[in-house]
Design a protein around this motif. Structure first.
Motif, mmCIF file in Angstrom:
data_model
loop_
_atom_site.group_PDB
_atom_site.id
_atom_site.type_symbol
_atom_site.label_atom_id
_atom_site.label_comp_id
_atom_site.label_asym_id
_atom_site.label_seq_id
_atom_site.Cartn_x
_atom_site.Cartn_y
_atom_site.Cartn_z
ATOM 1 N N LYS A 128 0.826 -1.209 0.000
ATOM 2 C CA LYS A 128 0.000 0.000 0.000
ATOM 3 C C LYS A 128 0.862 1.261 0.000
ATOM 4 O O LYS A 128 0.517 2.244 -0.655
ATOM 5 C CB LYS A 128 -0.943 0.007 1.202
ATOM 6 N N THR A 129 1.966 1.218 0.707
ATOM 7 C CA THR A 129 2.870 2.367 0.718
ATOM 8 C C THR A 129 3.444 2.606 -0.671
ATOM 9 O O THR A 129 3.511 3.750 -1.132
ATOM 10 C CB THR A 129 4.002 2.147 1.741
ATOM 11 N N ALA A 130 3.820 1.543 -1.344
ATOM 12 C CA ALA A 130 4.349 1.674 -2.709
ATOM 13 C C ALA A 130 3.281 2.234 -3.639
ATOM 14 O O ALA A 130 3.572 3.111 -4.475
ATOM 15 C CB ALA A 130 4.851 0.325 -3.215
ATOM 16 N N GLU A 131 2.051 1.749 -3.495
ATOM 17 C CA GLU A 131 0.959 2.259 -4.330
ATOM 18 C C GLU A 131 0.724 3.745 -4.065
ATOM 19 O O GLU A 131 0.564 4.526 -5.008
ATOM 20 C CB GLU A 131 -0.331 1.477 -4.056
ATOM 21 N N GLU A 132 0.678 4.117 -2.804
ATOM 22 C CA GLU A 132 0.448 5.523 -2.453
ATOM 23 C C GLU A 132 1.605 6.399 -2.909
ATOM 24 O O GLU A 132 1.396 7.530 -3.357
ATOM 25 C CB GLU A 132 0.215 5.674 -0.947
ATOM 26 N N THR A 133 2.821 5.890 -2.807
ATOM 27 C CA THR A 133 3.989 6.642 -3.280
ATOM 28 C C THR A 133 3.906 6.848 -4.785
ATOM 29 O O THR A 133 4.168 7.945 -5.286
ATOM 30 C CB THR A 133 5.294 5.903 -2.908
ATOM 31 N N GLU A 134 3.511 5.797 -5.504
ATOM 32 C CA GLU A 134 3.366 5.904 -6.951
ATOM 33 C C GLU A 134 2.277 6.915 -7.313
ATOM 34 O O GLU A 134 2.455 7.738 -8.223
ATOM 35 C CB GLU A 134 3.056 4.532 -7.561
ATOM 36 N N LYS A 135 1.162 6.884 -6.593
ATOM 37 C CA LYS A 135 0.080 7.850 -6.850
ATOM 38 C C LYS A 135 0.556 9.275 -6.575
ATOM 39 O O LYS A 135 0.272 10.187 -7.345
ATOM 40 C CB LYS A 135 -1.133 7.534 -5.966
ATOM 41 N N ALA A 136 1.269 9.465 -5.475
ATOM 42 C CA ALA A 136 1.769 10.806 -5.139
ATOM 43 C C ALA A 136 2.772 11.280 -6.187
ATOM 44 O O ALA A 136 2.754 12.452 -6.599
ATOM 45 C CB ALA A 136 2.410 10.803 -3.755
ATOM 46 N N THR A 137 3.633 10.375 -6.624
ATOM 47 C CA THR A 137 4.611 10.725 -7.659
ATOM 48 C C THR A 137 3.896 11.103 -8.949
ATOM 49 O O THR A 137 4.261 12.089 -9.606
ATOM 50 C CB THR A 137 5.569 9.541 -7.915
ATOM 51 N N GLN A 140 2.421 14.542 -8.632
ATOM 52 C CA GLN A 140 3.460 15.559 -8.733
ATOM 53 C C GLN A 140 3.872 15.765 -10.189
ATOM 54 O O GLN A 140 4.061 16.902 -10.625
ATOM 55 C CB GLN A 140 4.677 15.167 -7.885
#
Length: 170
Positions: A128-137, A140
């Protein structure tokens, strides 16, 4: 144990891990309670036995006819009390050893499941952290692209207007 109505925002992996931990803690607590109960019973039996012996010894000592008989009776009473204390010590040692075995067995039974659920939960958090990081990236990138596109339009318009103003000035 943990229903969706109680904790709707908990993930299935977290619920599973919490249930495994609760089951482990519950069984361990049950074993500790049983041990405490056995320990209390052991203490109570010792106290009852010693009180009975001391009561009997007191009766005999009060019936002594002289000092010699009194001393002889008193000396004879030391051995049974000493034996009771040795029995108590042995039973206490056995009780503690059995409790240790039971708690270790409980841990051996529950730790694999608790570890498995902890790993599953950690994997879910990482995913989930990887998914959220990808979404945030991605957000941006989109924001930068919008800013860049807006900047080119504004910049092109300004340089064209600025060129007209300088032509008019000449």
């Amino acid at each position: 144990m943990f229903t969706n109505s109680m904790f709707p925002s908990l993930s299935p992996a977290l619920k599973s891990h919490l249930e495994a931990q609760c089951n482990f803690a519950t069984e361990l607590s049950r074993k500790m309670f049983d041990t405490a109960q056995q320990l209390s019973e052991l203490h109570l039996r010792l106290a009852q036995d010693l009180l009975q012996e001391w009561s009997n010894a007191s009766q005999q000592l009060l019936g002594a006819r002289d000092t010699g008989e009194f001393m002889s009776l008193a000396a004879s009473q030391l051995q049974p009390s000493s034996n009771k204390l040795q029995q108590y010590q042995q039973q206490l040692g056995n009780l503690v050893a059995n409790a240790n075995v039971e708690m270790n067995r409980t841990a051996e039974n529950h730790l694999p499941e608790t570890s498995r659920t902890a790993v599953a939960f950690a994997d879910e958090v990482v995913r989930k952290t990887a998914e959220e990081t990808e979404k945030a990236t991605q957000r941006q990138r989109e924001m930068i692209e919008k800013m860049h596109a807006t900047g080119h339009r504004d910049g092109a318009g300004r340089s064209h207007d600025t060129g007209r103003q300088s032509d008019q000035a000449h």
